[in-house]
Design a protein around this motif. Sequence first.
Motif, PDB file in Angstrom:
ATOM      1  N   LEU A  81       0.077 -13.896  -2.233  1.00 29.39           N
ATOM      2  CA  LEU A  81      -0.266 -15.114  -2.465  1.00 29.39           C
ATOM      3  C   LEU A  81      -1.139 -15.317  -1.118  1.00 29.39           C
ATOM      4  O   LEU A  81      -1.949 -15.736  -0.992  1.00 29.39           O
ATOM      5  CB  LEU A  81       0.486 -16.229  -2.545  1.00 29.39           C
ATOM      6  CG  LEU A  81       1.358 -16.106  -4.689  1.00 29.39           C
ATOM      7  CD1 LEU A  81       1.810 -17.320  -4.321  1.00 29.39           C
ATOM      8  CD2 LEU A  81       0.235 -15.933  -5.416  1.00 29.39           C
ATOM      9  N   SER A  82      -0.380 -15.583   0.020  1.00 24.35           N
ATOM     10  CA  SER A  82      -1.095 -15.753   1.238  1.00 24.35           C
ATOM     11  C   SER A  82      -2.255 -14.383   1.478  1.00 24.35           C
ATOM     12  O   SER A  82      -3.234 -15.073   1.886  1.00 24.35           O
ATOM     13  CB  SER A  82      -0.119 -15.297   2.723  1.00 24.35           C
ATOM     14  OG  SER A  82       0.415 -14.406   2.476  1.00 24.35           O
ATOM     15  N   GLY A 113      -3.905  -9.484  -3.339  1.00 24.09           N
ATOM     16  CA  GLY A 113      -3.079  -8.194  -2.906  1.00 24.09           C
ATOM     17  C   GLY A 113      -2.329  -7.745  -3.581  1.00 24.09           C
ATOM     18  O   GLY A 113      -1.988  -6.679  -4.099  1.00 24.09           O
ATOM     19  N   PHE A 114      -2.006  -8.195  -5.019  1.00 22.24           N
ATOM     20  CA  PHE A 114      -1.905  -7.905  -6.196  1.00 22.24           C
ATOM     21  C   PHE A 114      -1.958  -7.282  -6.692  1.00 22.24           C
ATOM     22  O   PHE A 114      -2.117  -6.139  -7.669  1.00 22.24           O
ATOM     23  CB  PHE A 114      -0.812  -8.341  -7.520  1.00 22.24           C
ATOM     24  CG  PHE A 114       0.926  -9.056  -6.485  1.00 22.24           C
ATOM     25  CD1 PHE A 114       1.711  -8.343  -5.545  1.00 22.24           C
ATOM     26  CD2 PHE A 114       0.248 -10.281  -5.663  1.00 22.24           C
ATOM     27  CE1 PHE A 114       2.750  -8.967  -5.234  1.00 22.24           C
ATOM     28  CE2 PHE A 114       1.668 -11.165  -5.154  1.00 22.24           C
ATOM     29  CZ  PHE A 114       2.450 -10.249  -4.848  1.00 22.24           C
ATOM     30  N   ARG A 115      -3.201  -6.945  -7.313  1.00 13.37           N
ATOM     31  CA  ARG A 115      -4.323  -6.642  -8.357  1.00 13.37           C
ATOM     32  C   ARG A 115      -5.218  -5.202  -7.502  1.00 13.37           C
ATOM     33  O   ARG A 115      -5.670  -4.432  -7.995  1.00 13.37           O
ATOM     34  CB  ARG A 115      -5.376  -7.727  -8.436  1.00 13.37           C
ATOM     35  CG  ARG A 115      -4.709  -8.617  -9.357  1.00 13.37           C
ATOM     36  CD  ARG A 115      -4.946  -9.627 -10.033  1.00 13.37           C
ATOM     37  NE  ARG A 115      -7.151  -9.730  -9.385  1.00 13.37           N
ATOM     38  CZ  ARG A 115      -8.193 -10.306  -9.824  1.00 13.37           C
ATOM     39  NH1 ARG A 115      -8.211 -10.498 -11.595  1.00 13.37           N
ATOM     40  NH2 ARG A 115      -8.830 -10.542  -8.759  1.00 13.37           N
ATOM     41  N   ASN A 116      -6.248  -5.497  -6.638  1.00  9.42           N
ATOM     42  CA  ASN A 116      -6.915  -5.188  -5.580  1.00  9.42           C
ATOM     43  C   ASN A 116      -6.695  -3.654  -5.053  1.00  9.42           C
ATOM     44  O   ASN A 116      -7.236  -3.154  -4.199  1.00  9.42           O
ATOM     45  CB  ASN A 116      -7.981  -5.486  -5.281  1.00  9.42           C
ATOM     46  CG  ASN A 116      -8.423  -6.798  -5.862  1.00  9.42           C
ATOM     47  OD1 ASN A 116      -8.281  -6.388  -7.429  1.00  9.42           O
ATOM     48  ND2 ASN A 116      -9.382  -8.182  -5.183  1.00  9.42           N
ATOM     49  N   HIS A 117      -5.307  -3.678  -4.853  1.00  7.43           N
ATOM     50  CA  HIS A 117      -5.038  -2.428  -4.012  1.00  7.43           C
ATOM     51  C   HIS A 117      -3.913  -1.425  -4.169  1.00  7.43           C
ATOM     52  O   HIS A 117      -3.352  -0.764  -3.538  1.00  7.43           O
ATOM     53  CB  HIS A 117      -4.215  -3.480  -2.396  1.00  7.43           C
ATOM     54  CG  HIS A 117      -5.695  -4.172  -1.635  1.00  7.43           C
ATOM     55  ND1 HIS A 117      -6.104  -3.794  -0.941  1.00  7.43           N
ATOM     56  CD2 HIS A 117      -5.732  -5.822  -2.248  1.00  7.43           C
ATOM     57  CE1 HIS A 117      -6.947  -5.000  -0.847  1.00  7.43           C
ATOM     58  NE2 HIS A 117      -6.141  -5.983  -1.023  1.00  7.43           N
ATOM     59  N   ILE A 131       1.068   1.391  -5.079  1.00  7.18           N
ATOM     60  CA  ILE A 131       1.853   0.899  -4.128  1.00  7.18           C
ATOM     61  C   ILE A 131       1.940  -0.215  -2.886  1.00  7.18           C
ATOM     62  O   ILE A 131       2.477  -0.644  -2.740  1.00  7.18           O
ATOM     63  CB  ILE A 131       1.576   1.998  -2.803  1.00  7.18           C
ATOM     64  CG1 ILE A 131       1.862   3.917  -3.679  1.00  7.18           C
ATOM     65  CG2 ILE A 131       2.233   1.782  -1.704  1.00  7.18           C
ATOM     66  CD1 ILE A 131       1.333   5.172  -2.980  1.00  7.18           C
ATOM     67  N   THR A 132       0.717  -0.852  -2.723  1.00  7.88           N
ATOM     68  CA  THR A 132       1.040  -2.032  -1.733  1.00  7.88           C
ATOM     69  C   THR A 132       1.357  -3.264  -2.677  1.00  7.88           C
ATOM     70  O   THR A 132       1.688  -4.197  -2.212  1.00  7.88           O
ATOM     71  CB  THR A 132      -0.814  -2.365  -1.618  1.00  7.88           C
ATOM     72  OG1 THR A 132      -1.754  -1.367  -0.768  1.00  7.88           O
ATOM     73  CG2 THR A 132      -1.236  -3.698  -1.120  1.00  7.88           C
ATOM     74  N   THR A 133       1.351  -3.266  -4.025  1.00  9.68           N
ATOM     75  CA  THR A 133       1.931  -4.203  -5.070  1.00  9.68           C
ATOM     76  C   THR A 133       3.449  -4.460  -4.819  1.00  9.68           C
ATOM     77  O   THR A 133       4.211  -4.916  -4.480  1.00  9.68           O
ATOM     78  CB  THR A 133       1.658  -4.228  -6.092  1.00  9.68           C
ATOM     79  OG1 THR A 133       0.625  -4.462  -6.720  1.00  9.68           O
ATOM     80  CG2 THR A 133       2.378  -5.428  -7.091  1.00  9.68           C
TER      81      THR A 133
END
Length: 256
Positions: free
Chosen positions: A61-62, A86-90, A93-95
Amino acid sequence: MQLLKVPPKNGYIWLRQGSWLFRKNPLAILTLLSVYLFSVLLMSILPIAGSFLPLLFIPGLSVGFMAACRDIIQKKPILPTILLEGFRNHGKITTRNLLILGSLYIASIACIFIFSALFDGGQLLRLMIFGAQIDSEFLANREPMLGAMLATAVAYIPITMLFWFAPVLVAWHEISPVKAMFFSWTACVRNSRAFIVYGLFTALVATLVPMVIGIIMLLLNLGKFLALVLMPYSIVLTAIIYCSFYASYLGCFNIQ
């Protein structure tokens, strides 16, 4: 990406830039802050798990809040859904890495509260983790708990350093969680004097200014309206501090 070393005065500049960012789009920032705090509050209602569950998502969220600051500078429209950037667009693996980072954050906070038990026999641990009630036993043993709270605050400083930049480094620079924490720590240590100045100015506006406002209102016999003034001030200051996180990121890293 290049790690920079900045002069101490930049700590004040970050806070001032946070104020500038907030003034660019105060409605969007306040809306995001409200959605963020409300979401954390909902998760915290759950018994026991509510003490940890919000911490799992805080790094992700940050990143959304940092993305909002970036888009404000680029004069893009800001929607509440950007909090999930941060959770949707990367990618997956990033999530996953952001959730791993959140898990490490949970473990760090748990260690701090376990550490606090050395000072008060576990009172603060039971209160914060297990939702123990504040009763006569707690009130009768205030001094040990105050010592535990002070120890917790001091122990939280290195945790803050580890996680200050870690979420955005994971999301925007595809760095693994452990390496991101190392780079965050290194950036904070290298610019420790700037962060000390930042902390001092933040403490100043968070404590001295409300104190002065309170004294003036009491002298004018307006004490009953004090909460109506200090509450908005606290909300706006919190929003400015969140915006200043992005300013410190731009200040400590040369982003190409």
